[in-house]
Write a protein that holds these residues in place. Sequence first.
Motif, mmCIF file in Angstrom:
data_model
loop_
_atom_site.group_PDB
_atom_site.id
_atom_site.type_symbol
_atom_site.label_atom_id
_atom_site.label_comp_id
_atom_site.label_asym_id
_atom_site.label_seq_id
_atom_site.Cartn_x
_atom_site.Cartn_y
_atom_site.Cartn_z
ATOM 1 N N SER A 67 -8.070 4.488 -6.387
ATOM 2 C CA SER A 67 -7.584 3.556 -5.358
ATOM 3 C C SER A 67 -8.762 2.921 -4.623
ATOM 4 O O SER A 67 -9.895 3.411 -4.684
ATOM 5 C CB SER A 67 -6.696 4.293 -4.353
ATOM 6 N N PHE B 24 -8.981 2.960 -1.482
ATOM 7 C CA PHE B 24 -9.296 3.926 -0.439
ATOM 8 C C PHE B 24 -10.309 4.960 -0.925
ATOM 9 O O PHE B 24 -11.283 5.257 -0.240
ATOM 10 C CB PHE B 24 -8.001 4.585 0.029
ATOM 11 N N TYR C 127 -14.085 5.494 0.435
ATOM 12 C CA TYR C 127 -14.525 6.799 0.924
ATOM 13 C C TYR C 127 -15.804 7.230 0.200
ATOM 14 O O TYR C 127 -16.733 7.749 0.814
ATOM 15 C CB TYR C 127 -13.420 7.849 0.765
ATOM 16 N N THR D 178 -8.226 12.491 -0.258
ATOM 17 C CA THR D 178 -7.901 11.228 0.399
ATOM 18 C C THR D 178 -6.477 10.864 0.001
ATOM 19 O O THR D 178 -6.126 10.901 -1.175
ATOM 20 C CB THR D 178 -8.878 10.113 -0.008
ATOM 21 N N GLY E 227 -3.247 8.110 0.549
ATOM 22 C CA GLY E 227 -2.601 6.923 1.070
ATOM 23 C C GLY E 227 -1.117 7.176 1.249
ATOM 24 O O GLY E 227 -0.520 6.890 2.270
ATOM 25 N N GLN F 22 -5.120 7.641 4.872
ATOM 26 C CA GLN F 22 -5.629 6.273 4.849
ATOM 27 C C GLN F 22 -5.457 5.584 6.196
ATOM 28 O O GLN F 22 -6.314 4.831 6.612
ATOM 29 C CB GLN F 22 -4.941 5.471 3.751
ATOM 30 N N TRP G 42 -8.302 6.803 8.708
ATOM 31 C CA TRP G 42 -9.618 6.994 8.140
ATOM 32 C C TRP G 42 -10.685 6.136 8.807
ATOM 33 O O TRP G 42 -10.455 5.006 9.187
ATOM 34 C CB TRP G 42 -9.598 6.669 6.651
#
Length: 135
Positions: free
Chosen positions: A31, A33, A37, A90, A92, A123, A126
Amino acid sequence: PDNQDAGICDQKSGNKYHAQSQIYGGRSYRSKFEAAYAKGLDIAQKAGEIQSWEYEKESIDLKVYGQTVAHYRPDFWVTHNDDSLEIVETKGFRTPEWQVKWALFEAIYSKEHPEITLTVIKQTSWGPPKPRRKN
């Protein structure tokens, strides 16, 4: 355009949750995200705030009474400057399946490895990775 300037490239394919896979630093992430990260971890490492990090380092068998009931592959393994290890997931979108696997992972892995910190980064909340405070 902004993502390309940051070294993150969009990919056309997505996954079943409509997350768009990304390439960052020559590696494919599941992703945007995760890729963002990873970029934050690179910045933290270059600044000397963490020692190192790895993406999806290994798959862990989740066993109950000696039987493997599931497999779990955490997103990031972060080694801090004090040599402590943190496993970062992580997220989402939290699916019911993920919630069950994470609960199993926490219960089993925390008992077997109490020295390892387990962290979920949502997410929506973050920000870039922050250095750990010393106790």
